[in-house]
Design a protein around this motif. Structure first.
Motif, PDB file in Angstrom:
ATOM      1  N   SER A   1       0.837  -1.194   0.000  1.00 45.06           N
ATOM      2  CA  SER A   1       0.000   0.000   0.000  1.00 45.06           C
ATOM      3  C   SER A   1       0.875   1.248   0.000  1.00 45.06           C
ATOM      4  O   SER A   1       1.948   1.274   0.602  1.00 45.06           O
ATOM      5  CB  SER A   1      -0.897   0.030   1.227  1.00 45.06           C
ATOM      6  N   ASP A   2       0.373   2.270  -0.678  1.00 42.61           N
ATOM      7  CA  ASP A   2       1.061   3.557  -0.710  1.00 42.61           C
ATOM      8  C   ASP A   2       0.427   4.448   0.353  1.00 42.61           C
ATOM      9  O   ASP A   2      -0.778   4.698   0.309  1.00 42.61           O
ATOM     10  CB  ASP A   2       0.925   4.181  -2.094  1.00 42.61           C
TER      11      ASP A   2
ATOM     12  N   GLU B   1       0.374   7.488   0.656  1.00 38.32           N
ATOM     13  CA  GLU B   1      -0.170   8.721   0.092  1.00 38.32           C
ATOM     14  C   GLU B   1      -1.510   8.494  -0.609  1.00 38.32           C
ATOM     15  O   GLU B   1      -2.189   9.453  -0.964  1.00 38.32           O
ATOM     16  CB  GLU B   1       0.831   9.341  -0.868  1.00 38.32           C
ATOM     17  N   ASP B   2      -1.878   7.240  -0.850  1.00 42.47           N
ATOM     18  CA  ASP B   2      -3.146   6.936  -1.515  1.00 42.47           C
ATOM     19  C   ASP B   2      -4.311   7.062  -0.560  1.00 42.47           C
ATOM     20  O   ASP B   2      -4.226   6.663   0.600  1.00 42.47           O
ATOM     21  CB  ASP B   2      -3.143   5.512  -2.075  1.00 42.47           C
ATOM     22  N   ASP B   3      -5.413   7.608  -1.072  1.00 45.17           N
ATOM     23  CA  ASP B   3      -6.659   7.653  -0.310  1.00 45.17           C
ATOM     24  C   ASP B   3      -7.453   6.410  -0.692  1.00 45.17           C
ATOM     25  O   ASP B   3      -8.117   6.375  -1.722  1.00 45.17           O
ATOM     26  CB  ASP B   3      -7.446   8.922  -0.644  1.00 45.17           C
ATOM     27  N   GLU B   4      -7.353   5.372   0.107  1.00 45.83           N
ATOM     28  CA  GLU B   4      -7.968   4.089  -0.233  1.00 45.83           C
ATOM     29  C   GLU B   4      -9.481   4.077  -0.013  1.00 45.83           C
ATOM     30  O   GLU B   4     -10.129   3.070  -0.257  1.00 45.83           O
ATOM     31  CB  GLU B   4      -7.277   2.967   0.529  1.00 45.83           C
ATOM     32  N   THR B   5     -10.050   5.196   0.449  1.00 47.86           N
ATOM     33  CA  THR B   5     -11.502   5.266   0.596  1.00 47.86           C
ATOM     34  C   THR B   5     -12.174   5.587  -0.744  1.00 47.86           C
ATOM     35  O   THR B   5     -13.375   5.402  -0.884  1.00 47.86           O
ATOM     36  CB  THR B   5     -11.901   6.326   1.634  1.00 47.86           C
TER      37      THR B   5
ATOM     38  N   LEU C   1     -11.564   2.477  -6.833  1.00 50.49           N
ATOM     39  CA  LEU C   1     -10.527   2.430  -7.854  1.00 50.49           C
ATOM     40  C   LEU C   1     -10.976   3.084  -9.160  1.00 50.49           C
ATOM     41  O   LEU C   1     -10.232   3.847  -9.771  1.00 50.49           O
ATOM     42  CB  LEU C   1     -10.101   0.980  -8.115  1.00 50.49           C
TER      43      LEU C   1
ATOM     44  N   ALA D   1     -10.794   6.812  -8.818  1.00 55.02           N
ATOM     45  CA  ALA D   1      -9.407   7.262  -8.773  1.00 55.02           C
ATOM     46  C   ALA D   1      -8.785   7.233 -10.167  1.00 55.02           C
ATOM     47  O   ALA D   1      -8.057   8.155 -10.549  1.00 55.02           O
ATOM     48  CB  ALA D   1      -8.604   6.391  -7.815  1.00 55.02           C
TER      49      ALA D   1
ATOM     50  N   GLU E   1      -9.960  10.113 -12.443  1.00 58.84           N
ATOM     51  CA  GLU E   1      -9.308  11.388 -12.172  1.00 58.84           C
ATOM     52  C   GLU E   1      -8.007  11.524 -12.960  1.00 58.84           C
ATOM     53  O   GLU E   1      -7.572  12.627 -13.258  1.00 58.84           O
ATOM     54  CB  GLU E   1      -8.998  11.525 -10.679  1.00 58.84           C
TER      55      GLU E   1
END
Length: 50
Positions: free
Chosen positions: A14-15, A17-21, A24, A27, A30
């Motif tokens: 997992s990163d 910095e990623d907003d996993e909420t 996919l 995301a 975008e």
């Protein structure tokens, strides 16, 4: 040459910095670029360059 699980480890972590909420698909949308291209004109342009 072979691949091991260690070779792919960086892609499965997992990163932070990623907003996993965010789903996919949202995301990825975008990051998407909408390009309008007239395929016929594009082919003509390529043929004229030769």
């Amino acid at each position: 040459m072979s691949l091991t699980t260690d070779d792919l480890k960086e892609f499965t972590e997992s990163d932070p910095e990623d907003d996993e909420t965010v789903p996919l698909g949202d995301a990825l949308s975008e990051l998407a670029v909408d390009a309008d291209v007239d395929a016929v004109d594009a082919v003509r342009d390529v043929r004229e360059e030769k």
